[in-house]
Design an enzyme around this catalytic site. Structure first.
Site, PDB file in Angstrom:
ATOM      1  CB  ILE A 124      -0.963   0.022   1.210  1.00 56.58           C
ATOM      2  CG1 ILE A 124      -0.209  -0.175   2.531  1.00 56.58           C
ATOM      3  CG2 ILE A 124      -2.041  -1.029   1.042  1.00 56.58           C
ATOM      4  CD1 ILE A 124      -1.121  -0.134   3.754  1.00 56.58           C
ATOM      5  N   GLY A 125       2.181   1.125  -0.056  1.00 55.09           N
ATOM      6  CA  GLY A 125       3.046   2.304  -0.130  1.00 55.09           C
ATOM      7  C   GLY A 125       4.495   1.897  -0.297  1.00 55.09           C
ATOM      8  N   GLY A 127       8.808   3.712  -0.932  1.00 58.90           N
ATOM      9  CA  GLY A 127       9.642   4.899  -1.010  1.00 58.90           C
ATOM     10  C   GLY A 127      11.098   4.582  -0.770  1.00 58.90           C
ATOM     11  CB  VAL A 132       3.444   0.844   3.904  1.00 59.30           C
ATOM     12  CG1 VAL A 132       2.375   0.538   4.951  1.00 59.30           C
ATOM     13  CG2 VAL A 132       4.337   1.972   4.388  1.00 59.30           C
ATOM     14  CG  ASP A 249       6.094  15.925   6.665  1.00 62.54           C
ATOM     15  OD1 ASP A 249       5.795  16.980   6.066  1.00 62.54           O
ATOM     16  OD2 ASP A 249       6.361  14.861   6.082  1.00 62.54           O
TER      17      ASP A 249
END
Length: 423
Positions: A124-125, A127, A132, A249
């Site tokens: 689902i993610g 980088g 993730v 952030d």
């Protein structure tokens, strides 16, 4: 226009998933001087491809940083503070995070890959730090979002002269081990087998979606929804600030929404911790379009005030569906944040206008504080004041005072720890 703005902002690091996708290259301080002309392309991190065996597939490169002698000391202080709190039981949660040092990688009867009791479903993610993945527990049947890292990769990614990405991840873990709040994403378990290169953070899975997701800002949401979301964001952020934690952030992509509509703050990868109210920082590793004016100048700034500015930008995005200050390049964006006046529609609700002007005040000394935000007429609306959460460490402290014969009486009703409390 919205789609164009969204594309520029995406290239500048505004659209991530659990803090992994489309994040800007980390800087040891705001980009100023000779680095002020950096283009959007230099703000992108490469994504990690999702290999079935969990291996990292890509070149390892150093993250951009400047020589900043003050930074390692600040990071060291944060880690020391967190370790001290951990060793002395200063943890704001009734049940500690589970820590597992044995990793068993296997498959279930259907051939789905497993990590201990967790069955893999889908990514689902992704980088530059890791990925993730959505997992389902074979024990309780619940879904969990698991951040997966390779320690060797983290140790080679340098984010400061004497700091690697591993420092960021470990600090994030230490911070989340301290926290327990209805508006904070909960860390369930940490899996770190010393005999493997794998490192996992098991987080609660927030299955709802942020209303801003999609091909671009949709043109704003209704005030009633924006107010509800803002109240949750402020409640979670006030909890963090009360525990001397600066998030660093705050933005829509780090604000997850449950199916019931509750907002939870996630991604503490750039957060910092302080011993007291002195929240002075030097570097600003957050997302450019959510950066406060004082952070763009390369000087020291106060983290809590910068978080509050980011809340203002987030509210602006929710209401108007675009960014208040966005340029074609990093330099242009920072110039607008520092110098351009805030532009709001003439027909905007007067109370909402007053709130946005207070949150997006360029002078941090005159900017609204979160204490003022909770008392603001637009925030109160028809719902009344934001309910005050009676956190575990306050309950624990109160119980100790009472056991020591103190005459202090509870001023709040204690209810289930996953709900808010009222006076």
């Amino acid at each position: 226009m919205y789609r164009k703005s969204y594309s520029i902002a995406r290239a500048m690091g505004c659209c991530s998933c659990f803090g992994f996708s489309w994040k800007p290259k980390r800087q040891s301080r705001p980009v100023t001087g000779r680095n002020y002309n950096l283009s959007q392309e230099l703000l992108l991190d490469e994504e990690i491809e999702d290999e079935d065996d969990g291996s990292y597939n890509g070149d390892i490169t150093d993250t951009t940083y400047e020589d900043d002698g003050e930074l390692p000391n600040r990071v060291k202080r944060s880690e020391e503070i967190l370790r001290f709190r951990e060793q002395n039981g200063m943890i704001c949660r009734q049940f500690p995070v589970k820590e597992t040092q044995i990793l068993i990688r296997s498959e279930d009867e259907n051939g789905n890959k497993m990590i201990n009791e967790y069955v893999r479903e889908c990514k689902i993610g992704a980088g530059s730090y890791g990925k993730v993945v959505l997992y389902r527990s074979s024990l309780d049947g619940k879904h969990y979002a698991i951040k997966a890292f390779h320690k060797s990769h983290l140790l080679k990614l340098r984010v400061a002269p004497s700091e690697t990405a591993m420092s960021d991840v470990l600090r994030e873990v230490l911070i989340m081990k301290m926290l327990d709040h209805p508006n904070i994403v909960n860390l369930i378990e940490v899996i770190d087998d010393p005999n493997t290169d794998h490192f996992y953070m098991v987080l609660e899975y927030v299955d709802g979606k942020w209303v801003w997701e999609g091909s671009g800002p949709p043109g704003g949401i209704e005030e009633i929804t924006a107010r509800k979301y803002l109240r949750d964001i402020v409640a979670g952020l006030m909890y963090l600030h009360a525990h001397n934690i600066v998030h660093g952030d705050i933005k829509p992509d780090n604000l997850l929404v449950t199916r019931s509509g509750r907002v939870k703050i996630g991604d503490f990868s750039v957060s910092q911790v302080f011993e007291d109210d002195n929240d002075e920082l030097r570097r600003s590793p957050g997302t450019p379009v959510f950066t406060a004016p004082e952070c763009c100048l390369g000087l020291t700034y106060h983290g809590k005030a910068a978080d509050t500015w980011a809340v203002g930008v987030t509210l602006y995005c929710m209401i108007l569906g675009q960014y208040p200050f966005l340029g074609e390049t990093l330099q242009d964006t920072y110039d607008k944040i520092v110098n351009n006046p805030l532009v709001l529609p003439d027909e905007m609700n007067a109370q909402l206008r007053d709130l946005l002007e207070g949150l997006l005040c360029k002078d941090p000394k005159l900017r609204l504080t979160l204490d003022s935000v909770v008392k603001h007429s637009w925030v109160i609306g028809e719902d009344g004041p934001i309910s005050q959460y009676f956190c575990w460490c306050k309950r624990n402290s109160l119980q100790k005072e009472q056991s020591n014969g103190s005459n202090t009486e509870p001023h709040m009703t204690i209810i289930n720890s996953d709900e808010t409390c009222t006076d």
